[in-house]
Write an enzyme that holds these catalytic residues in place. Structure first.
Site, PDB file in Angstrom:
ATOM      1  N   GLY A  74       4.194   1.919   0.634  1.00 12.89           N
ATOM      2  CA  GLY A  74       4.406   3.333   0.378  1.00 12.89           C
ATOM      3  C   GLY A  74       5.627   3.915   1.045  1.00 12.89           C
ATOM      4  CD  GLU A  75       7.631   8.087  -0.509  1.00 11.47           C
ATOM      5  OE1 GLU A  75       8.752   8.467  -0.154  1.00 11.47           O
ATOM      6  OE2 GLU A  75       7.241   8.110  -1.690  1.00 11.47           O
ATOM      7  CB  CYS A  79      -4.255   2.487 -10.911  1.00 12.46           C
ATOM      8  SG  CYS A  79      -3.458   3.350 -12.298  1.00 12.46           S
ATOM      9  N   PRO A 105       3.239  -4.290  -7.552  1.00 15.32           N
ATOM     10  CG  PRO A 105       0.901  -4.229  -7.695  1.00 15.32           C
ATOM     11  CD  PRO A 105       2.031  -4.417  -6.719  1.00 15.32           C
ATOM     12  CG  MET A 106       5.429  -0.226  -8.667  1.00 15.13           C
ATOM     13  SD  MET A 106       7.014   0.338  -8.024  1.00 15.13           S
ATOM     14  CE  MET A 106       7.969  -1.203  -8.101  1.00 15.13           C
ATOM     15  N   GLY A 165       7.992  -1.081  -3.253  1.00 17.99           N
ATOM     16  CA  GLY A 165       7.802  -0.609  -4.610  1.00 17.99           C
ATOM     17  C   GLY A 165       9.071  -0.022  -5.188  1.00 17.99           C
ATOM     18  CD  GLN A 195      -2.799  -4.848  -9.338  1.00 22.71           C
ATOM     19  OE1 GLN A 195      -2.454  -4.026 -10.164  1.00 22.71           O
ATOM     20  NE2 GLN A 195      -2.530  -4.741  -8.032  1.00 22.71           N
TER      21      GLN A 195
END
Length: 310
Positions: free
Chosen positions: A200-201, A98, A7-8, A223, A68
């Protein structure tokens, strides 16, 4: 291994979820966070954030979409979770990651990681409210300004009855600045019995392998890497280190995005330029196209230019 689309906020909206699940292979994806304050949200809000609820809770490609929520009111989070399930949500996720200043200032997202008891209360309220067969999960960072409560939060989420936990391997203070500290997920993985998903990354197949090795997690949440390289999930599944889609394939995908009809009033030109700018980091063709369309303001003109390249 499971791969999940992250989710972004402002990025993986319904149109982007449709496009990426159409071309990629994800076990599920998660909506942008829905902010809950002091009321049960009206149905049109759910229609806006998750139109897939009218399609059995799945994208057009058949990928489940988890809803979410973000907030600090246990009663209202629980009530909205119940409503989402009634509307067809296959699972509920809670946002404790967040890093946005506005969100944190209103006591939402990652700032709650300084209050593990509150994190437990919120997860438990939702878990107790929705039917047992509906999974409830949480997504957190390693901490807010530091990592002193990392394990406390993970244990609190597990004790509250969550089915799994996703960990973004940075604190709020780290923001999105590389690196992600995948190795710091390992102690969480060892401390709790529920499944842990690493995030992450992860920009390529080698990153996916390294993240799994360092975190001890089999399952990964993708992401920005999945947006920048739309076939990233396929590359990871196939264990290849080069794109599987041609640029022509991606042009067809871009046209699908521009023709998306979930949000009629959406600024599709701006959204498209945002995506194209991200893809230019991975594809030379995207950089050339960006130079051609960056001053175009008409949606149909951009679509026509894309069609002419096929």
């Amino acid at each position: 291994m499971k791969l999940i689309l992250a989710p972004m906020e402002g990025l993986t909206d319904p149109i982007m979820r449709d496009v990426l699940t159409h071309v990629g292979r994800f076990d599920w994806c998660v909506t942008e966070f829905i902010r809950v304050t002091d009321s049960v949200l009206p149905e049109h809000v759910y229609d806006s954030y998750c139109p897939e609820l009218k399609n059995g809770g799945k994208t057009s490609a058949g990928t489940p979409v988890h809803v979410q929520f973000l907030g600090n009111n246990p009663e209202m989070l629980a009530a909205n979770a119940v409503r989402a399930v009634q509307l067809g949500a296959p699972a509920i996720d809670l946002n404790f990651g967040c890093p946005a200043k506005t969100v944190n200032r209103h006591r939402g997202g990652s700032i709650l990681l300084d209050e593990p008891d509150v994190v437990h209360e919120l997860v438990k309220a939702v878990r107790d409210a929705v039917p047992e067969h509906i999974p409830v999960s949480a997504k957190m960072r390693l901490g807010y300004l530091d990592e002193k409560h990392t394990l406390d939060n993970a244990l609190a989420i597990e004790a509250a009855g969550a089915n799994w936990l996703t960990v973004h391997a940075r604190t709020k203070a780290d923001g999105y600045t590389p690196p992600a500290y995948w190795e710091k997920i390992q102690p969480i993985r060892e401390a709790i019995k529920i499944n842990v998903i690493a995030n992450g990354e992860i920009w390529n197949t080698q990153h996916a392998k390294d993240c799994q090795l360092q975190s001890g997690c089999d399952d990964l949440m993708l992401g920005r890497g999945a947006v920048t390289t739309p076939d990233l999930s396929l590359c990871i599944w196939e264990n290849v280190h080069h794109p599987l889609l041609t640029w022509q394939d991606l042009v067809t995908l871009q046209i699908r995005f521009l023709n998306g009809n979930y949000k009629k009033a959406m600024n599709m030109v701006g959204r498209y330029k945002q995506w194209l700018g991200m893809m230019s980091k991975a594809y030379p063709e995207a950089k050339l196209l960006w130079d051609e369309v960056k001053r175009i303001k008409d949606l149909n003109e951009i679509i026509l230019k894309l069609q002419q390249t096929i």
